[in-house]
Design a protein around this motif. Structure first.
Motif, mmCIF file in Angstrom:
data_model
loop_
_atom_site.group_PDB
_atom_site.id
_atom_site.type_symbol
_atom_site.label_atom_id
_atom_site.label_comp_id
_atom_site.label_asym_id
_atom_site.label_seq_id
_atom_site.Cartn_x
_atom_site.Cartn_y
_atom_site.Cartn_z
ATOM 1 N N CYS A 606 20.501 -50.776 34.749
ATOM 2 C CA CYS A 606 20.762 -49.539 34.028
ATOM 3 C C CYS A 606 22.257 -49.490 33.713
ATOM 4 C CB CYS A 606 20.362 -48.328 34.863
ATOM 5 S SG CYS A 606 18.580 -48.185 35.135
ATOM 6 N N VAL A 607 22.589 -49.318 32.437
ATOM 7 C CA VAL A 607 23.987 -49.395 32.004
ATOM 8 C C VAL A 607 24.270 -48.301 30.984
ATOM 9 C CG1 VAL A 607 24.126 -51.886 32.398
ATOM 10 C CG2 VAL A 607 23.416 -51.020 30.152
ATOM 11 N N SER A 608 25.560 -48.110 30.694
ATOM 12 C CA SER A 608 25.955 -47.277 29.561
ATOM 13 C C SER A 608 25.825 -48.110 28.295
ATOM 14 C CB SER A 608 27.390 -46.789 29.739
ATOM 15 O OG SER A 608 28.274 -47.903 29.748
ATOM 16 N N LEU A 609 25.869 -47.462 27.142
ATOM 17 C CA LEU A 609 25.661 -48.178 25.885
ATOM 18 C C LEU A 609 26.721 -49.258 25.681
ATOM 19 C CD1 LEU A 609 24.015 -48.456 23.301
ATOM 20 C CD2 LEU A 609 25.460 -46.696 22.258
ATOM 21 N N SER A 610 27.952 -48.984 26.082
ATOM 22 C CA SER A 610 29.022 -49.969 25.885
ATOM 23 C C SER A 610 28.856 -51.191 26.779
ATOM 24 C CB SER A 610 30.385 -49.311 26.149
ATOM 25 O OG SER A 610 30.462 -48.872 27.503
ATOM 26 N N GLU A 611 28.016 -51.068 27.833
ATOM 27 C CA GLU A 611 27.809 -52.183 28.757
ATOM 28 C C GLU A 611 26.585 -53.027 28.397
ATOM 29 O OE1 GLU A 611 29.488 -50.357 32.958
ATOM 30 O OE2 GLU A 611 27.505 -49.722 32.243
ATOM 31 N N CYS A 612 25.918 -52.689 27.312
ATOM 32 C CA CYS A 612 24.714 -53.421 26.922
ATOM 33 C C CYS A 612 25.068 -54.855 26.511
ATOM 34 C CB CYS A 612 24.019 -52.719 25.762
ATOM 35 S SG CYS A 612 23.137 -51.212 26.229
ATOM 36 N N SER A 613 24.291 -55.808 27.007
ATOM 37 C CA SER A 613 24.497 -57.210 26.662
ATOM 38 C C SER A 613 23.707 -57.565 25.409
ATOM 39 C CB SER A 613 24.074 -58.107 27.828
ATOM 40 O OG SER A 613 22.665 -58.014 28.015
ATOM 41 N N CYS A 614 23.919 -58.776 24.920
ATOM 42 C CA CYS A 614 23.204 -59.282 23.750
ATOM 43 C C CYS A 614 22.465 -60.568 24.146
ATOM 44 C CB CYS A 614 24.171 -59.569 22.604
ATOM 45 S SG CYS A 614 25.167 -58.146 22.094
ATOM 46 N N PHE A 615 21.614 -61.044 23.236
ATOM 47 C CA PHE A 615 20.882 -62.278 23.494
ATOM 48 C C PHE A 615 20.872 -63.109 22.218
ATOM 49 C CE2 PHE A 615 17.538 -65.241 24.258
ATOM 50 C CZ PHE A 615 17.463 -65.381 25.633
ATOM 51 N N TYR A 616 21.373 -64.345 22.341
ATOM 52 C CA TYR A 616 21.307 -65.284 21.223
ATOM 53 C C TYR A 616 21.108 -66.670 21.831
ATOM 54 C CZ TYR A 616 22.334 -67.441 16.709
ATOM 55 O OH TYR A 616 22.253 -68.134 15.530
ATOM 56 N N ASN A 617 19.854 -67.001 22.106
ATOM 57 C CA ASN A 617 19.490 -68.220 22.832
ATOM 58 C C ASN A 617 19.969 -68.215 24.277
ATOM 59 O OD1 ASN A 617 18.074 -69.294 20.721
ATOM 60 N ND2 ASN A 617 19.795 -70.494 19.949
ATOM 61 N N ASP A 618 20.647 -67.177 24.659
ATOM 62 C CA ASP A 618 21.057 -66.979 26.043
ATOM 63 C C ASP A 618 21.657 -65.579 26.133
ATOM 64 O OD1 ASP A 618 21.430 -67.411 28.695
ATOM 65 O OD2 ASP A 618 22.708 -69.187 28.483
ATOM 66 N N ILE A 619 21.865 -65.117 27.362
ATOM 67 C CA ILE A 619 22.429 -63.785 27.550
ATOM 68 C C ILE A 619 23.926 -63.819 27.250
ATOM 69 C CG2 ILE A 619 22.868 -61.944 29.208
ATOM 70 C CD1 ILE A 619 20.347 -62.822 30.692
#
Length: 676
Positions: A606-619
């Motif tokens: 559970c994170v804040s919006l600014s802490e959201c990660s992305c995924f592009y063939n990996d985290i």
């Protein structure tokens, strides 16, 4: 008589006897005189003289003719008594008395218990031996008083005074009549068949009320019955038919209740279901050592050592849009299938599900820079990864051996492969790549190889074959599918196919702890039950446990196990509450606090919006930088990749619940990576 010649005497005596005794029929002051105006006695007088003279026993023949005249008079409702005195006297066996007006109707003990069928026949009184007044013939043809009569209940002979049970009530038999120890229960009323007008009553129930009855002419049976126009419910109470509950899968639902059958909603209205008629999604499952359940519901096993097409829309044509390929990944021990590699060939890319990860690779080179993430999205739901493709295909993957494919209704009858043709008819599910229907799973499975370099599988080898000593243990272990744990589901989903598959998976008992085949097999049945509205919490600390506390930070309690859950929190990918899926899946679910309201499905935190990660063939962590396939520099900002460069800008717009991509050549690029 003074006769010396015997032959003359034999002839003389009957004539004299006939003249003397037959004349009584014509005597105007004799016992038959009252009937002379009704029945002419002359014909009977002539018959009397004729037969009495020629009869071997003159007295018997005389009495027979006189009796015939008496019967003829009785048929005209003229009854003659005391005519036998002095001429046709009759003695009766012990216990019986002679009467001139004997009738069969209501003379037996049986007639006290039920309506006497002999009373339905037009009968006239006759002379004969019968029971004294106040006594009746019992089952042994003895005359007994009413209090000693045996009883008859539904063709069963019951001794007097015995206590019997009818409809949960106790009924003592006193004087051959049922006396209730308590009133009929549930609003029923007692029906006594002694009434000549009593008709057979049929005690209908809510479940049988619409079944026609063909036994109206059978004998009446006494007992407790609902009033006419009412039926019994499952509790034994009498109600009106329109108040009956609805039944489904062995359960009852009250008026107004709503239940789901696939994607349709059914409402209970006046004891009957009223359902919507939507076209529903269909699902195919492949799990464990090659256990398959097709879209149309056919279960079989096939586990070849090659790559196979388990779903495609080419189906013998040159042109198609996708292929889903499966390949078993064996363990180093005993060749068991411990995981499954899935390749989705869609448009110009291959999406690969393997080793717990989702990766994508382009299959064709393009001068234009295209972001391939817009063709599908990846979501973490419970124990599973869900891939949703824009063409109406959804894949559910447990990151091990189990893969489920869900098709939107427009794919009905337009696919083929190991999952069958999805046409609603399981009889032709074994349609091969060459459009013929295979006789068995081996021929069918081999036809869907993607490479001719692999040899055909000629025999199936499953764990129980190589580990026969584990069979008894596996049978015992898998009994959970058929025992009381899943009792509420058995009437809705047949457990047998899942039980058989479970035994094969559990036969890898020498790898218990390393191999999750048994747990996967039970989970498959649990999910099938969840799909029909029966949620079963079957996992235990000692049985296929799931430890959701792993995701909780020290001192927190956001994550909990749910046997039939779905994502309800805001997610970094959707940024709205409750990403809904058609399937309810077991696993760990978070209730994120206000301080960290977004669920990051990449990191399961559970994170804040600014802490959201992305995924592009990996985290890619928040703030991370990568170079995409087009050579651009991309930054992970609030869960989205912001890419700079001279490539065209990709904007996501949302129409309904599905996101589409459009190109904007006048702005810098913003892209969602693979898995969004």
């Amino acid at each position: 008589w003074g006769c010396s010649e015997g032959q003359r005497c034999i002839k003389f005596l009957p004539e004299r006897y006939a003249e003397k005794h037959c004349g009584i029929l014509l005597d105007s002051s004799g016992p038959f005189a009252s009937c002379h105006p009704i029945v002419n006695p002359k014909l009977y007088h002539e018959e009397c003289k004729k037969y009495t003279c020629t009869c071997d026993n003159s007295e018997d023949c005389l009495c027979t003719i006189l009796g015939n005249y008496v019967k003829a008079c009785a048929e005209k409702e003229t009854y003659i008594v005391e005519w036998r005195t002095g001429r046709c006297d009759h003695s009766c066996p012990s216990g019986l008395v002679f009467k001139y007006n004997v009738k069969a109707c209501n003379s037996s003990c049986r007639s006290l218990s039920e309506r006497d069928r002999s009373c339905d026949v037009e009968d006239v009184p006759v002379d004969g031996c019968t029971c004294p007044d106040g006594m009746y013939h019992n089952n042994e043809e003895n005359c007994v008083p009413k209090s000693q009569c045996d009883c008859y209940l539904n063709d069963e002979v019951i001794q007097p005074g015995k206590l019997i049970h009818i409809d949960d009530n106790k009924w003592p038999l006193i004087n051959n009549f049922l006396h209730p120890a308590e009133n009929c229960s549930g609003g029923t009323e007692f029906v006594d068949c002694r009434d000549p007008k009593a008709q057979r009553r049929v005690d209908s129930t809510c479940s049988t009320r619409n079944i026609p009855s063909f036994d109206e002419n059978l004998p009446c049976k006494r007992g407790c019955y609902c009033p006419i126009g009412m039926v019994r419910n499952s509790k034994g109470n009498c109600i009106f038919p329109e108040d009956c509950p609805c039944s489904f899968g062995g359960q009852e639902y009250d008026q107004g209740s709503v239940t789901s059958v696939g994607c349709n909603k059914c409402t209970c209205i006046k004891g009957s279901w009223s359902c919507t008629h939507n076209e529903c999604q269909t699902t195919c499952h492949i799990y464990g050592e090659g256990h398959v359940r097709t879209f149309d519901g056919k279960s079989y096993s096939f586990d070849g050592l090659c790559q196979y097409s388990f779903l495609e829309d080419y189906c013998g044509r040159e042109n198609g849009t996708f292929r889903l390929l499966t390949e078993s990944v064996p363990c180093c021990e005993n060749g068991l299938t411990c995981s499954r590699k899935i390749i989705v060939a869609f448009q110009d890319q291959n999406v690969v599900l393997h080793d717990g990860k989702v990766t994508a690779a382009k299959t064709t080179e393009s001068k234009e820079c295209e972001i391939n993430g817009n063709t599908y999205s990846v979501h973490t739901v419970g124990l599973y990864l869900i891939l949703k493709f824009l063409n109406g295909i959804t894949i559910i993957w447990d990151k091990n051996t189990r893969v489920s494919v869900i098709l939107d209704p427009h794919w009905n009858g337009k696919v083929c492969g190991l999952c069958g043709n999805n046409n609603g008819d399981l009889k032709d599910d074994f349609t091969t790549r060459y459009s013929s229907v295979a006789a068995g799973a081996l021929e069918f499975g081999n036809s869907w190889k993607t490479s001719q370099e692999c040899s055909d599988t000629v025999a199936q080898a499953f764990p129980c074959d190589s580990n026969p000593y584990c069979k008894a243990w596996a049978v015992r272990k898998c009994e959970i599918i058929r025992d009381s744990t899943f009792r509420d589901c058995h009437s809705k989903v047949d457990p047998n196919a899942y039980y058989d598959a479970c035994i094969e998976e559990a036969c890898a008992c020498d790898m218990e702890g390393k191999y999750l085949g048994f747990c996967t097999a039970v989970a498959m049945y649990a999910e099938a039950c969840s799909a029909v509205g029966v949620c079963v919490r079957w996992r235990k600390p000692e049985l296929c446990p799931v430890y959701c506390d792993y995701y909780n930070a020290p001192g927190e309690c956001s994550w909990h196990y749910e046997p039939c859950g779905t994502v309800t929190a805001k997610t970094c990918k959707d940024q709205v509450i409750g990403q809904k899926f058609s399937a309810l899946l077991e696993g760990c679910y978070a209730k994120c606090p206000d301080s960290a309201p977004y669920l990051d499905e990449n990191t399961m935190k559970c994170v804040s919006l600014s802490e959201c990660s992305c995924f592009y063939n990996d985290i890619i962590p928040a703030g991370g930088v990568i170079q995409d396939n087009c050579g651009r520099t991309c930054y992970c900002i609030a869960g989205e990749l912001e890419c700079s460069g001279e490539s065209l800008h990709f904007i996501l717009i949302e129409l309904g619940k599905t996101r589409y991509g459009v190109w904007d050549p006048f702005r810098s690029s913003t892209a969602k990576g693979v898995g969004t």
